[in-house]
Design a protein around this motif. Sequence first.
Motif, PDB file in Angstrom:
ATOM      1  N   LYS A   1       0.833  -1.197   0.000  1.00  0.00           N
ATOM      2  CA  LYS A   1       0.000   0.000   0.000  1.00  0.00           C
ATOM      3  C   LYS A   1       0.875   1.257   0.000  1.00  0.00           C
ATOM      4  CE  LYS A   1      -3.858  -2.387   0.497  1.00  0.00           C
ATOM      5  NZ  LYS A   1      -4.887  -2.455  -0.565  1.00  0.00           N
ATOM      6  N   SER A   2       0.240   2.430  -0.037  1.00  0.00           N
ATOM      7  CA  SER A   2       0.987   3.678   0.009  1.00  0.00           C
ATOM      8  C   SER A   2       1.674   3.826   1.363  1.00  0.00           C
ATOM      9  CB  SER A   2       0.045   4.866  -0.218  1.00  0.00           C
ATOM     10  OG  SER A   2      -0.813   5.038   0.901  1.00  0.00           O
TER      11      SER A   2
ATOM     12  N   GLU B   1       1.478   6.207   3.449  1.00  0.00           N
ATOM     13  CA  GLU B   1       0.520   6.684   4.448  1.00  0.00           C
ATOM     14  C   GLU B   1      -0.397   5.563   4.923  1.00  0.00           C
ATOM     15  OE1 GLU B   1       1.058   8.053   1.498  1.00  0.00           O
ATOM     16  OE2 GLU B   1       2.183   9.860   2.089  1.00  0.00           O
ATOM     17  N   GLN B   2      -0.839   4.714   4.002  1.00  0.00           N
ATOM     18  CA  GLN B   2      -1.714   3.601   4.386  1.00  0.00           C
ATOM     19  C   GLN B   2      -0.981   2.589   5.258  1.00  0.00           C
ATOM     20  OE1 GLN B   2      -2.842   2.647   0.299  1.00  0.00           O
ATOM     21  NE2 GLN B   2      -4.992   3.042   0.789  1.00  0.00           N
TER      22      GLN B   2
ATOM     23  N   GLY C   1      -0.553   4.025   8.712  1.00  0.00           N
ATOM     24  CA  GLY C   1      -1.808   3.961   9.451  1.00  0.00           C
ATOM     25  C   GLY C   1      -2.086   2.567   9.988  1.00  0.00           C
TER      26      GLY C   1
END
Length: 207
Positions: free
Chosen positions: A189-190, A192-193, A196
């Motif tokens: 995933k990115s 940021e993802q 998180g």
Amino acid sequence: MRGKFITLEGGEGAGKSTQARLLTSWLHDRGFETVETREPGGTPGADAIRALLLDGDTPFTPTAEAHLFAAARADHVETLIRPALAAGRWVVCDRFVDSTLAYQGAAGKLGVDLVRSINETAIGDTWPDLTILLRTDTDTGTRRAIARDGAETDRFTNRDFAFHRAVGKAFDNFAEREPVRFAVVDGTKSIEQVAGAIRSAVETRLL
């Protein structure tokens, strides 16, 4: 109160260093005293051994590699990690003992049990409270690491895809066998993802 010990694991190019930095910053913003470190390395003695280990021009057998990693880890734990935890700090480490179990024990064919016994002497009871496994496509991650580091790739990045696939499979096996310690995060995933998902795991498991 003893601090918490969090390690990030995964194959080459999984994004461990980036996520270790982001997690350390997030914990600090929440009011925790934090220490960010890495393996091999983290102390002057361990960094000296790191230079030997990652130098692709110096040949070592898997047995020698395992003992060198354990020596660096013993210094790292005794000098930095254990005192920080005793002082109540949260330690975030990019790679720890599971990497040696995967690389030298499984992919290097020394045997996970043998490598674990070597490292149990080195770290004593200082096992992670939580290990974040960043799961990625092994071939893609290895290519990403080679593209990122260019001519500076080390002896481990330069090994063939079969070796790196064995490493990835070993990490998956560890996570399956120790679901309480491991939290598996989709590293594709990115940034940021992924960050998180890691924060969510820490909140659920440790806070």
